[in-house]
Design an enzyme around this catalytic site. Sequence first.
Site, PDB file in Angstrom:
ATOM      1  N   CYS A  96     -21.198  10.540  17.923  1.00  0.00           N
ATOM      2  CA  CYS A  96     -19.941  10.507  18.681  1.00  0.00           C
ATOM      3  C   CYS A  96     -19.384   9.081  18.740  1.00  0.00           C
ATOM      4  O   CYS A  96     -18.870   8.578  17.756  1.00  0.00           O
ATOM      5  CB  CYS A  96     -20.139  11.126  20.053  1.00  0.00           C
ATOM      6  SG  CYS A  96     -18.578  11.570  20.862  1.00  0.00           S
ATOM      7  N   HIS A 186     -22.515  15.909  18.747  1.00  0.00           N
ATOM      8  CA  HIS A 186     -23.775  15.477  19.357  1.00  0.00           C
ATOM      9  C   HIS A 186     -24.912  16.402  18.924  1.00  0.00           C
ATOM     10  O   HIS A 186     -25.202  17.386  19.597  1.00  0.00           O
ATOM     11  CB  HIS A 186     -23.670  15.529  20.890  1.00  0.00           C
ATOM     12  CG  HIS A 186     -22.798  14.482  21.489  1.00  0.00           C
ATOM     13  ND1 HIS A 186     -23.253  13.218  21.811  1.00  0.00           N
ATOM     14  CD2 HIS A 186     -21.492  14.505  21.853  1.00  0.00           C
ATOM     15  CE1 HIS A 186     -22.261  12.503  22.342  1.00  0.00           C
ATOM     16  NE2 HIS A 186     -21.187  13.273  22.383  1.00  0.00           N
ATOM     17  N   GLU A 188     -27.897  15.707  19.169  1.00  0.00           N
ATOM     18  CA  GLU A 188     -29.030  15.450  20.065  1.00  0.00           C
ATOM     19  C   GLU A 188     -28.937  16.225  21.379  1.00  0.00           C
ATOM     20  O   GLU A 188     -29.896  16.216  22.157  1.00  0.00           O
ATOM     21  CB  GLU A 188     -29.145  13.943  20.356  1.00  0.00           C
ATOM     22  CG  GLU A 188     -28.163  13.382  21.348  1.00  0.00           C
ATOM     23  CD  GLU A 188     -26.775  13.092  20.791  1.00  0.00           C
ATOM     24  OE1 GLU A 188     -25.951  12.525  21.522  1.00  0.00           O
ATOM     25  OE2 GLU A 188     -26.523  13.442  19.621  1.00  0.00           O
TER      26      GLU A 188
END
Length: 241
Positions: A96, A186, A188
Amino acid sequence: MPAPIRVLLIQARRLPEIERQEQRCFLECGRLHPTQLRCVNVTRDMLRIELLDHIDAVLIGGSGEFSAVEQYPWTEALQHLLRAAADRKLPMFGSCWGHQMLAVTFGGQVVRDPAHAEFGVGEVHLTRAGHQDPVFGHLPSRFYVSMGHRDRVVTLPPGGIELARNTQPFQAFRLKDRPVYGTQFHSELNASRLRKRLQAYHNLYLDVLGAEGLRCAMQTETTPTVDNLIYHFLQTYATPC
């Protein structure tokens, strides 16, 4: 037996709970032990070149409060650190805001574009280069990801290769002949952590989305397809010989 990889995580967080959450997210998605992760926060830490010593890869997190479009007291030092990491041929992966900082640092362009902001879960698809990429090539042609941004990359750096897109280009890219990757999304984050992130920064996002838009973004679903993306990146480029 090879030594464990050592990773530097660069963060831009003022909220302690989100700073800690982000660290946990990268530890889990990279399958790292806490002793393998060195963390530096641009809002309070000196960005010394020595941070790169004895490091095998660099990860750059997101940011709810800062923009790659703006200049901050630490922007120049951060870009100097990222260029030094590239000079050392260290693998880098930005998520991001990290994706946007990599693009700007190496000659691309990022703009503030709230009209095309993406929050919640969205679909992206691989480009031809993405299908052939050693990190992205294991993914299906189309997949869902967690998103939370109002800035976006509009021009890739010289040598940039687009790996994924949707109605907006450059959802993921890499630099040609360098292990430098960025994703606008994202990988993660899981669903519950994305909701917590949206709650933590709701005052910022309310201006972009409105109350109803923020409520819809909070009804996010999990995106397991990309759970292993950063792990694959580390295994591909950062595993010591």
